[in-house]
Design a protein around this motif. Structure first.
Motif, short mmCIF file in Angstrom:
data_model
loop_
_atom_site.label_atom_id
_atom_site.label_comp_id
_atom_site.label_asym_id
_atom_site.label_seq_id
_atom_site.Cartn_x
_atom_site.Cartn_y
_atom_site.Cartn_z
N LEU A 1 1.01 -1.08 0.24
CA LEU A 1 0.12 -0.17 -0.25
C LEU A 1 1.05 1.33 -0.15
O LEU A 1 0.57 2.27 -0.33
CB LEU A 1 -0.95 0.02 1.06
CG LEU A 1 -2.49 -0.92 0.74
CD1 LEU A 1 -2.38 -0.80 2.32
CD2 LEU A 1 -2.75 -0.44 0.01
N LEU A 2 2.21 0.81 0.63
CA LEU A 2 2.50 2.17 0.92
C LEU A 2 3.43 2.92 -0.64
O LEU A 2 3.40 3.89 -0.98
CB LEU A 2 3.91 2.55 1.68
CG LEU A 2 3.28 2.71 3.59
CD1 LEU A 2 4.35 2.68 4.65
CD2 LEU A 2 3.11 3.60 3.50
N ALA A 3 3.95 1.49 -0.70
CA ALA A 3 4.32 1.69 -1.85
C ALA A 3 4.26 1.62 -3.73
O ALA A 3 4.79 2.21 -4.65
CB ALA A 3 5.49 0.74 -2.29
N GLY A 4 2.67 1.18 -2.48
CA GLY A 4 1.56 1.88 -4.09
C GLY A 4 1.59 0.65 -5.85
O GLY A 4 1.60 1.18 -6.87
N THR A 5 2.22 -1.17 -5.10
CA THR A 5 2.62 -1.61 -6.14
C THR A 5 1.28 -2.79 -6.23
O THR A 5 0.55 -2.68 -4.53
CB THR A 5 3.85 -2.69 -5.92
OG1 THR A 5 4.15 -3.41 -4.27
CG2 THR A 5 4.90 -1.01 -6.19
N LYS A 6 1.09 -3.66 -7.09
CA LYS A 6 0.22 -4.99 -7.17
C LYS A 6 1.40 -5.68 -6.31
O LYS A 6 0.55 -7.25 -5.91
CB LYS A 6 -0.38 -5.02 -7.86
CG LYS A 6 -1.30 -3.89 -8.48
CD LYS A 6 -1.69 -3.55 -9.39
CE LYS A 6 -2.96 -2.73 -9.87
NZ LYS A 6 -3.80 -3.24 -10.69
N SER A 7 2.17 -5.70 -6.40
CA SER A 7 3.53 -7.17 -6.11
C SER A 7 4.13 -6.52 -4.84
O SER A 7 4.83 -5.80 -4.74
CB SER A 7 4.20 -7.64 -7.65
OG SER A 7 5.49 -8.32 -6.88
N PRO A 8 3.84 -8.27 -3.80
CA PRO A 8 4.17 -7.47 -2.94
C PRO A 8 6.67 -8.12 -2.92
O PRO A 8 7.06 -7.08 -2.62
CB PRO A 8 4.25 -8.69 -1.74
CG PRO A 8 3.30 -9.90 -2.90
CD PRO A 8 3.16 -8.74 -3.85
N GLN A 9 6.94 -9.05 -3.92
CA GLN A 9 7.87 -9.05 -3.99
C GLN A 9 8.45 -7.03 -4.42
O GLN A 9 9.33 -6.75 -4.52
CB GLN A 9 7.82 -9.25 -4.91
CG GLN A 9 10.28 -9.27 -5.24
CD GLN A 9 10.16 -10.58 -6.74
OE1 GLN A 9 9.33 -11.68 -6.73
NE2 GLN A 9 11.31 -10.88 -6.72
N ALA B 1 7.35 -4.23 -4.04
CA ALA B 1 6.99 -3.43 -3.49
C ALA B 1 8.37 -3.60 -1.86
O ALA B 1 8.91 -2.76 -1.95
CB ALA B 1 5.68 -3.45 -2.39
N VAL B 2 8.84 -4.60 -1.64
CA VAL B 2 9.33 -4.76 -0.99
C VAL B 2 11.15 -4.01 -1.53
O VAL B 2 11.64 -3.96 -1.21
CB VAL B 2 10.44 -6.90 -0.14
CG1 VAL B 2 11.06 -6.36 0.40
CG2 VAL B 2 8.90 -6.61 0.54
N GLU B 3 11.21 -4.74 -2.86
CA GLU B 3 11.89 -4.40 -3.44
C GLU B 3 12.18 -2.68 -3.79
O GLU B 3 13.67 -2.18 -3.42
CB GLU B 3 12.34 -5.16 -5.01
CG GLU B 3 14.09 -4.57 -5.83
CD GLU B 3 13.66 -5.07 -6.98
OE1 GLU B 3 14.40 -4.44 -8.18
OE2 GLU B 3 13.22 -6.19 -7.47
N LEU B 4 11.35 -1.88 -3.87
CA LEU B 4 11.46 -0.51 -3.05
C LEU B 4 11.76 0.33 -2.74
O LEU B 4 12.92 1.37 -2.31
CB LEU B 4 10.26 0.04 -4.23
CG LEU B 4 9.33 -0.56 -5.53
CD1 LEU B 4 7.93 0.79 -5.85
CD2 LEU B 4 10.29 0.67 -6.66
N VAL B 5 11.08 -0.37 -1.10
CA VAL B 5 11.37 -0.23 -0.41
C VAL B 5 13.07 0.11 0.46
O VAL B 5 13.53 0.73 0.34
CB VAL B 5 10.56 -0.85 0.93
CG1 VAL B 5 11.11 -0.52 2.49
CG2 VAL B 5 9.25 -0.11 0.81
N VAL B 6 13.43 -1.40 -0.52
CA VAL B 6 14.83 -1.69 -0.11
C VAL B 6 15.74 -0.50 -0.57
O VAL B 6 16.15 -0.25 -0.48
CB VAL B 6 15.84 -3.47 -0.45
CG1 VAL B 6 16.64 -3.47 -0.22
CG2 VAL B 6 15.09 -4.40 0.81
#
Length: 67
Positions: free
Chosen positions: A18-26, A28-33
């Protein structure tokens, strides 16, 4: 590049998505890292790193002017 598989709590994964605005958890986590690493590099560029301690110690030991 090598891939790594990790396990996350589903609530954590959904919140990151939700924070990253993506539909894929992978994704999203990649963007956060990637953001975390970029912030660390920017902070290091602004504040210096451990090799700057000698340069900074000279400045701290000098008396302040105007007091």
């Amino acid at each position: 590049m090598a891939k790594v598989t990790i396990s996350l709590d589903s609530d954590l994964a959904i919140e990151v998505m939700l924070l990253a605005g993506t539909k894929s958890p992978q994704d999203a986590v990649e963007l956060v890292v990637r953001d975390y690493l970029a912030r660390g590099r920017r902070t290091e560029a602004r504040t210096g790193d451990a090799t700057d301690q000698d340069r900074l110690s000279d400045r701290r030991s000098a008396p302040e002017e105007g007091r």
